[in-house]
Motif scaffolding. Structure first.
Motif, PDB file in Angstrom:
ATOM      1  N   THR A  42       3.299 -11.081  -3.686  1.00 57.71           N
ATOM      2  CA  THR A  42       4.167 -11.375  -2.452  1.00 57.71           C
ATOM      3  C   THR A  42       6.126 -10.362  -2.011  1.00 57.71           C
ATOM      4  OG1 THR A  42       4.054 -14.008  -2.181  1.00 57.71           O
ATOM      5  CG2 THR A  42       2.589 -12.959  -0.787  1.00 57.71           C
ATOM      6  N   ARG A  43       6.325 -11.623  -3.214  1.00 54.87           N
ATOM      7  CA  ARG A  43       7.791 -11.641  -3.348  1.00 54.87           C
ATOM      8  C   ARG A  43       8.543  -9.524  -3.709  1.00 54.87           C
ATOM      9  NH1 ARG A  43      11.918 -15.275  -3.921  1.00 54.87           N
ATOM     10  NH2 ARG A  43      10.032 -16.775  -4.399  1.00 54.87           N
ATOM     11  N   LYS A  44       7.238  -9.433  -4.445  1.00 54.05           N
ATOM     12  CA  LYS A  44       7.646  -8.244  -5.000  1.00 54.05           C
ATOM     13  C   LYS A  44       7.632  -6.789  -4.135  1.00 54.05           C
ATOM     14  CE  LYS A  44       6.824  -4.757  -8.523  1.00 54.05           C
ATOM     15  NZ  LYS A  44       6.605  -4.481 -10.102  1.00 54.05           N
ATOM     16  N   MET A  45       6.215  -7.469  -3.532  1.00 56.95           N
ATOM     17  CA  MET A  45       5.650  -6.818  -2.024  1.00 56.95           C
ATOM     18  C   MET A  45       7.349  -6.347  -0.946  1.00 56.95           C
ATOM     19  SD  MET A  45       3.442  -4.458  -1.300  1.00 56.95           S
ATOM     20  CE  MET A  45       1.492  -4.396  -2.102  1.00 56.95           C
ATOM     21  N   GLY A  50      10.731  -4.391   1.999  1.00 61.23           N
ATOM     22  CA  GLY A  50      11.679  -4.215   3.389  1.00 61.23           C
ATOM     23  C   GLY A  50      11.209  -4.950   4.668  1.00 61.23           C
ATOM     24  N   VAL A  51      10.485  -5.579   4.080  1.00 58.10           N
ATOM     25  CA  VAL A  51       9.938  -6.441   4.869  1.00 58.10           C
ATOM     26  C   VAL A  51       9.395  -8.353   4.778  1.00 58.10           C
ATOM     27  CG1 VAL A  51       8.371  -5.076   6.264  1.00 58.10           C
ATOM     28  CG2 VAL A  51       7.463  -6.971   4.426  1.00 58.10           C
ATOM     29  N   SER A  52       9.571  -9.355   5.254  1.00 63.02           N
ATOM     30  CA  SER A  52       9.733 -10.175   5.371  1.00 63.02           C
ATOM     31  C   SER A  52       8.420 -11.138   4.399  1.00 63.02           C
ATOM     32  CB  SER A  52       9.359 -11.900   7.131  1.00 63.02           C
ATOM     33  OG  SER A  52       8.268 -11.611   7.763  1.00 63.02           O
ATOM     34  N   ARG A  53       8.573 -11.926   3.813  1.00 63.67           N
ATOM     35  CA  ARG A  53       7.473 -12.529   2.650  1.00 63.67           C
ATOM     36  C   ARG A  53       6.410 -12.911   3.080  1.00 63.67           C
ATOM     37  NH1 ARG A  53       8.023 -17.218  -2.994  1.00 63.67           N
ATOM     38  NH2 ARG A  53       6.474 -17.029  -2.961  1.00 63.67           N
ATOM     39  N   ASN A  54       6.780 -13.501   4.702  1.00 61.54           N
ATOM     40  CA  ASN A  54       5.857 -14.024   5.777  1.00 61.54           C
ATOM     41  C   ASN A  54       4.855 -12.965   6.035  1.00 61.54           C
ATOM     42  OD1 ASN A  54       4.752 -16.472   6.985  1.00 61.54           O
ATOM     43  ND2 ASN A  54       5.328 -15.734   8.929  1.00 61.54           N
ATOM     44  N   THR A  55       5.638 -11.637   6.463  1.00 62.07           N
ATOM     45  CA  THR A  55       4.532 -10.638   6.638  1.00 62.07           C
ATOM     46  C   THR A  55       4.066 -10.158   5.363  1.00 62.07           C
ATOM     47  OG1 THR A  55       6.148  -9.715   8.138  1.00 62.07           O
ATOM     48  CG2 THR A  55       4.287  -8.376   7.384  1.00 62.07           C
ATOM     49  N   VAL A  56       3.163 -10.024   4.541  1.00 64.12           N
ATOM     50  CA  VAL A  56       2.902 -10.261   3.404  1.00 64.12           C
ATOM     51  C   VAL A  56       1.632 -11.244   3.098  1.00 64.12           C
ATOM     52  CG1 VAL A  56       3.178  -9.436   1.272  1.00 64.12           C
ATOM     53  CG2 VAL A  56       4.851  -8.749   2.353  1.00 64.12           C
ATOM     54  N   VAL A  57       3.016 -12.207   3.257  1.00 61.87           N
ATOM     55  CA  VAL A  57       1.960 -13.939   3.177  1.00 61.87           C
ATOM     56  C   VAL A  57       0.278 -13.357   3.451  1.00 61.87           C
ATOM     57  CG1 VAL A  57       1.471 -16.076   2.983  1.00 61.87           C
ATOM     58  CG2 VAL A  57       3.599 -15.085   1.664  1.00 61.87           C
ATOM     59  N   LEU A  58       0.755 -13.011   4.906  1.00 58.63           N
ATOM     60  CA  LEU A  58      -0.404 -13.779   5.580  1.00 58.63           C
ATOM     61  C   LEU A  58      -1.456 -12.282   5.532  1.00 58.63           C
ATOM     62  CD1 LEU A  58       1.536 -14.003   9.373  1.00 58.63           C
ATOM     63  CD2 LEU A  58       0.315 -15.722   8.208  1.00 58.63           C
ATOM     64  N   ALA A  59      -0.366 -10.908   5.842  1.00 58.16           N
ATOM     65  CA  ALA A  59      -2.127 -10.151   5.016  1.00 58.16           C
ATOM     66  C   ALA A  59      -2.912 -10.438   3.878  1.00 58.16           C
ATOM     67  CB  ALA A  59      -0.781  -8.249   4.652  1.00 58.16           C
ATOM     68  N   TYR A  60      -2.172 -10.643   3.074  1.00 54.11           N
ATOM     69  CA  TYR A  60      -2.995 -11.658   1.674  1.00 54.11           C
ATOM     70  C   TYR A  60      -3.869 -12.530   1.688  1.00 54.11           C
ATOM     71  CZ  TYR A  60       0.128  -8.541  -1.617  1.00 54.11           C
ATOM     72  OH  TYR A  60       0.682  -7.797  -2.436  1.00 54.11           O
TER      73      TYR A  60
END
Length: 488
Positions: A42-45, A50-60
């Protein structure tokens, strides 16, 4: 873990979380991501997008809930082993907004539609068939792999590093040109200079180059009927004036239609697909008419190295005193079709133009392949291979002839030239395409002949049986099985 690239659009109607989710789902369902394959953290994505890590965490998290991903402690995220079978559809799958005006009308923009032409079709998995009577493929057990590998190793060594790593623009490997001029062409009675030879990406590339140079919308082209469908399709992309010239037991018939042509394509040594060989007197008649009516002849000598029955008849090009015959040959039939190396022989002014046109298309054939083939020829491996093929083909030719005489009498004529195939005529009323489908379901692979005819309502009861890639022990059982299907 592979590098990962996801495109997002910040002004898109869908949220960033949704776009990340849809990109991953598409990659999984399309097979771009394999099962058990790791995906970026999630950190690398988040950093790469260029988005917040929380956005990626929610998608995952949504993908975890739906079974597309699995999380492993201290290891990361992976594509679920059962993603395709069990995963639910994306919860927020949103189609892209429609393009204003309904998108492009590609049909109106395309200047030609070659995909709509009828072509020879062969299954890629032909080796999985029990009885593959398929044309144009090789028997891998006959190919000298160790010798080819040694030539490839030499070609890729430091000694010739510059010859294959450089972009040689429009030039060919001089060693390959020399081998074609000294070893291949003299066997066909052809003498040519280096500036009269052009290396091509197979004979097909040579035929396309020549058509592009010689055929305009008003050009009158003639070719054999039945004949090679690919060259007929190439001609028809350039002109509507394609005459289908009849073929008899001596090959192309030089009649009145021949006289009115500007360019004529022929396969005199081993007519495609009927296998008949044009005798010397017919060849001379062809040349006399061509001279009288100013016809350019393209001679495709596609099986020039497979004469193992009678003394070879000289190539049409070797009998040409006016330079009006252009000769096309291929190394694919004796080496292997995937090599894609061929050549053409023509007057130097034609070769110069073909070379310039080839440069605009592909620049030149791959240098490493050219040098490997050149070494294979120069070291005598090609001659050894030809002798091996002649022994194998002669045996298969005899076995197939006997099998056809026994199981399908009067269905075919034995090719006097040799070659690698038989042209077979089935009983009237039998559809060879239906026969081919039924035979394939029984493990017998044949080629229906209808596509070789260019006229409307062609005969449907012809088909081709090739033996270059089938073990000789399988020929008779395969013919016996096929004969049973023919008789119903």
């Amino acid at each position: 873990m592979r590098d990962w690239l996801v495109h997002i659009r910040r002004n898109e109607h869908a949220s960033l979380q949704t776009q990340i989710r849809e990109a991953l789902v598409s990659a999984i369902l399309d097979g771009q991501l394999a099962r058990e394959e790791p995906i970026p953290s999630t950190r690398k994505m988040a950093k790469s997008l260029g988005v917040s890590r929380n956005t990626v965490v929610l998608a995952y998290q949504g993908l975890l809930d739906d079974g597309y991903l699995v999380a492993r402690e201290r290891s990361g995220y992976y594509v679920s082993e059962k993603a395709i079978e069990t995963a639910a559809p994306p919860r927020l799958a949103i189609k892209p907004a429609p393009v204003a005006g309904g998108g492009l009308d590609w049909a109106s923009r395309l200047t030609m539609e070659p995909a709509n032409q009828a072509n020879v079709s062969k299954p890629l998995d032909w080796q999985s068939y029990a009885y593959p009577f398929i044309y144009g493929q090789v028997d891998h057990t006959l190919f000298p792999l160790a010798e080819w590998r040694d030539c490839a190793r030499q070609a890729l060594g430091k000694k010739w590093l510059g010859s294959w790593t450089n972009d040689t623009w429009a030039h060919d490997d001089p060693l390959l040109v020399e081998q074609i001029r000294r070893r291949i062409l003299p066997r066909r009675g052809i003498m040519a200079g280096d500036d009269e030879i052009l290396v091509t990406l197979g004979a097909q590339n040579a035929l396309y180059l020549l058509t592009s140079l010689l055929v305009r919308p008003g050009t009158r082209v003639g070719m054999e009927e039945p004949g090679y469908p690919d060259v007929r399709n190439i001609f028809r992309l350039c002109t509507a004036h394609v005459s289908l010239l009849p073929v008899d037991e001596k090959g192309l018939v030089p009649g009145e239609e021949f006289n009115s042509c500007d360019v004529v394509f022929t396969t005199p040594s081993h007519q495609f697909p009927t296998t008949v060989t044009m005798p010397l007197e017919r060849r001379l008649e062809l040349l006399r008419r061509a001279a009288k009516h100013d016809v350019v002849i393209i001679e495709d000598d596609y099986e020039f190295e497979t004469n193992y029955v009678n003394e070879p008849c000289p190539a049409l090009k070797s009998l040409d005193d006016e330079g009006r015959v252009i000769y096309v040959g291929s190394l694919s039939k004796t080496l292997f079709p995937g090599l894609r190396l061929g050549f053409l022989v023509a007057p130097k002014e034609v070769v110069a133009q073909a070379r310039a046109l080839r440069r605009l298309m592909v620049r030149h054939a791959p240098n490493n392949n050219q040098r490997t083939a050149a070494l294979f020829l120069s070291l005598g491996h090609h001659d050894t291979l030809i002798r091996r093929l002649h022994r194998a083909y002669r045996s298969r030719w005899e076995i197939m002839g006997e099998a056809l005489n026994r199981h399908l009498p009067d269905a075919s004529r034995v090719p006097s030239f040799g070659g690698t195939s038989f042209w077979v005529k089935a009983p009237e009323g039998l559809d060879s395409e239906e026969l081919a489908r039924e035979a394939a379901s029984r493990g017998v692979l044949i080629e229906a002949g209808r596509v070789t005819f260019g006229a409307a309502n062609p005969p449907r009861n012809f088909y081709r049986l090739a033996f270059s890639s089938i073990d000789e022990k399988k020929i008779e059982p395969g013919i016996r099985l096929l004969a049973g299907l023919v008789r119903g």
